[in-house]
Design an enzyme around this catalytic site. Structure first.
Site, short mmCIF file in Angstrom:
data_model
loop_
_atom_site.label_atom_id
_atom_site.label_comp_id
_atom_site.label_asym_id
_atom_site.label_seq_id
_atom_site.Cartn_x
_atom_site.Cartn_y
_atom_site.Cartn_z
N ASP A 208 0.87 -1.16 0.00
CA ASP A 208 0.00 0.00 0.00
C ASP A 208 0.92 1.23 0.00
OD1 ASP A 208 -2.29 1.71 0.60
OD2 ASP A 208 -3.23 -0.07 1.44
N HIS B 136 -11.16 -2.53 3.69
CA HIS B 136 -11.01 -2.26 5.12
C HIS B 136 -11.73 -0.98 5.55
CE1 HIS B 136 -8.16 0.15 3.00
NE2 HIS B 136 -7.91 0.86 4.08
N ASP B 137 -12.40 -0.32 4.62
CA ASP B 137 -13.10 0.93 4.94
C ASP B 137 -14.63 0.81 4.87
OD1 ASP B 137 -10.70 2.41 5.22
OD2 ASP B 137 -10.61 2.76 3.05
N ASP C 50 -2.94 4.79 -2.16
CA ASP C 50 -3.96 5.34 -1.26
C ASP C 50 -4.44 6.71 -1.76
OD1 ASP C 50 -5.24 5.00 1.42
OD2 ASP C 50 -4.17 6.87 1.87
N GLU D 257 -6.65 3.90 -5.50
CA GLU D 257 -7.87 4.08 -4.71
C GLU D 257 -8.48 5.42 -5.09
OE1 GLU D 257 -9.72 4.45 -0.22
OE2 GLU D 257 -7.83 5.41 -0.73
C1 GLC Z 1 -7.74 5.55 2.46
C2 GLC Z 1 -7.62 4.30 3.30
C3 GLC Z 1 -8.22 4.58 4.65
C4 GLC Z 1 -7.47 5.71 5.29
C5 GLC Z 1 -7.43 6.93 4.37
C6 GLC Z 1 -6.41 7.92 4.83
O1 GLC Z 1 -9.05 5.86 2.17
O2 GLC Z 1 -8.22 3.23 2.65
O3 GLC Z 1 -8.22 3.44 5.46
O4 GLC Z 1 -8.07 6.06 6.51
O5 GLC Z 1 -7.06 6.59 3.06
O6 GLC Z 1 -5.12 7.44 4.56
#
Ligand code: GLC
Ligand code: CA
Length: 532
Positions: A98, A329-330, A200, A268
């Protein structure tokens, strides 16, 4: 032309705190992942993506990185990582990390230097602004975790911007020195042998240069979370971000040798379809796979899903390869949204659509959201905006491996509670059950591996009525039909002429599908893959 590995792959996401604890501190670690590689190989996935493992104060559980080129002692050491990588590669599994480029931890050495004074060498590595004339924050931007996205720094008398927690200051990606430093990070891991990155919040990297106010969101309701009070028009998805994505792609490409050891980039990006497509880049110079979260929020209804899939396929740039996601995970677990019976249909959908699926750990067990007692809440998002259902602890519960204490995850009490049904819903128990959702995932992955039509074939929706979603996957002379009954009543599907005499490869239930003449009969929540 051979298909790049990442197109025919299934990527499995590991949340490292929650997968396997090898040293008995209740927190998952790299050695734990290495111990479970045989499970992953046997499951039939091709690649793992591991959420952040870098040194971190864990304000956002690793998404607050204090050093991008090392491993947090809670997870192990660089040597443990090298061992994991070697062991994974020995089993034919790729490893993705990641990459968290948008922000660092406030304890990162860069930020410590940057905040030390207005003349600091790295002052411009972060986004510092004077107060508004009234002394308040420079504009109305809101953190994704609620509250103003600007934090006041007493020492230097300016605000700094943080799209997430105040412990996660945003980097200034307009600064070439920041770009160079972060590209070095990519090279550091590529040189070590990682096969790619999930990037990310890629669409966050660049903000409008003069920080204009974001417009109010007319659809805002408090239950959505405060971040939705405004539309992130100026704080995200700025045109300049695409040049950065292209630079990252060029770095990844520089490691591929004749298409053989290609390194892959997943982005993402939570955006509507049209702006999302731009992240493939001009002439495919962007990320290989912008992550596609449409299924997560989609209504579970055949017509709506058919429209969504067709819309996505139609919007793809020529030769662009799609990705599909049911969970991460979100976001709430798919089994919480649909229940187990429909989660099985969702599994068949995920693994038979055209594209590279990302599969979230534990979804192969049908894990539901875990119950987290208020005293055990860990997620800063839940702590900052409690009770709205935005908290992410429930989807980060430890992987249940067997019926022993702490479900084989750890010899110590785990950092988050296990799911209440872990004595039954665990890998060991479900491996023995032919009808378990785990057995279904294994069969789906095996059938996918054995059939190029599923892994890389063309996609076409089939005419269907009622609650049935049906499509063809085709590669050369191999023609498969996927038929899914999303409803709770029996349904029929008239099979096309070319499918007469087709045979069942796999069904979501233990029973054989019924075919009468050219009519396929599907029971409630039943789906099948047929070969013509
Ligand atoms: C992304 C991650 C999340 C995190 C955010 C800030 O959305 O998936 O878990 O809190 O970025 O890094
Ligand atoms: Ca541990």
């Amino acid at each position: 032309m051979t298909t790049p590995w990442w197109q025919s792959s299934v990527i499995y996401q590991i949340y490292p705190r929650s997968f396997q604890d090898a040293n008995g501190d209740g927190i998952g670690d790299l050695k734990g992942i290495t111990q479970r590689l045989d499970y992953l190989g046997g499951l039939g996935i091709d690649a793992i993506w591991i959420s952040p493992i870098y040194p971190s104060p864990m304000a956002d559980f690793g998404y607050d990185v204090a050093d991008h080129c090392d491993v947090d002692p809670r997870f192990g050491t660089l040597a443990d990582f090298d061992e994991l990588l070697a062991q994974a590669h020995a089993r034919g599994l790729k490893v993705l990390l990641d990459f968290v480029p948008n922000h660092t931890s406030d304890r990162h050495a860069w930020f410590a230097e940057s905040r030390s004074s207005r003349d600091a060498a790295k002052r411009d590595w972060y986004l510092w602004c004077d107060p508004a004339p009234n002394g308040g924050p420079p504009n109305n931007w809101i953190s994704d975790f609620g509250g103003s996205a600007w934090a006041w720094d007493e020492t230097s008398g300016q605000y700094y911007y943080h799209a997430f927690l105040k412990e996660q200051p945003d980097l200034n990606w307009r600064n070439p020195a920041v770009q160079a430093a972060m590209y070095e990070v990519m090279r550091f891991w590529f040189d070590r042998g990682v096969d790619g990155f999930r990037i990310d919040v890629l669409w966050h990297l660049i903000k409008a240069a003069d920080f204009p106010d974001n417009p109010p969101n007319p659809a805002y309701r408090p239950a959505m979370g405060e971040m939705h009070r405004v539309l992130q028009l100026h704080s995200t998805d700025q045109p300049e971000v695409h040049a950065l994505a292209a630079e990252m792609r060029a770095i990844a490409d520089s490691y591929g040798i004749a298409g053989l050891c290609e390194r892959v980039l997943l982005g993402e990006i939570y955006l509507p379809i049209d702006p999302l497509m731009h992240y493939y880049g001009q002439e495919h110079a962007g990320v290989h796979l912008p992550l596609n979260f449409l299924l997560i929020d989609a209504p579970w209804q055949a017509g709506a899903l058919a429209d969504l899939i067709a819309g996505y396929e139609a919007a793809l740039p020529p030769a662009a390869w799609p990705n599909w996601v049911l969970g991460n995970h979100d976001r709430p677990r798919i089994a919480r949204k649909l229940g187990e019976a429909k989660a099985r249909i969702a599994a068949m959908l995920l693994l038979t659509l055209r594209g590279t699926p990302t599969l979230y750990y534990g979804d192969e067990l049908g894990l539901n959201d875990a119950k987290i007692p208020p005293s055990q809440v860990q997620d800063p998002r839940e702590l900052r905006e409690p009770g709205l259902g935005l908290g992410r602890d429930p989807v980060r519960s430890p992987m249940p491996w067997d019926g022993s204490e702490n479900a084989g995850f750890s010899t110590a009490p785990p950092w988050l509670p296990l799911n209440a049904d872990c004595h039954l819903r665990n890998v060991a128990e479900m491996t023995g059950e032919r009808a378990s959702i785990l057995a279904l995932y294994r069969r789906l992955l095996a059938v996918r591996r054995a059939h190029p039509a599923l892994a890389i074939g063309a996609f076409a929706l089939l005419d269907s009525a009622g609650d049935v979603l049906a499509y063809e996957r085709r590669h050369g002379t191999q023609r498969l039909i996927v038929a899914l009954n999303l409803g709770t009543d029996a349904q029929r599907l008239e099979l096309p002429d070319w499918a007469s005499g087709c045979r069942l490869l796999l069904s979501t239930t233990a029973e054989a599908l019924l075919i009468e003449n050219n009519m396929l009969l599907l029971r409630a929540d039943e789906g099948g893959v047929l070969a013509a």
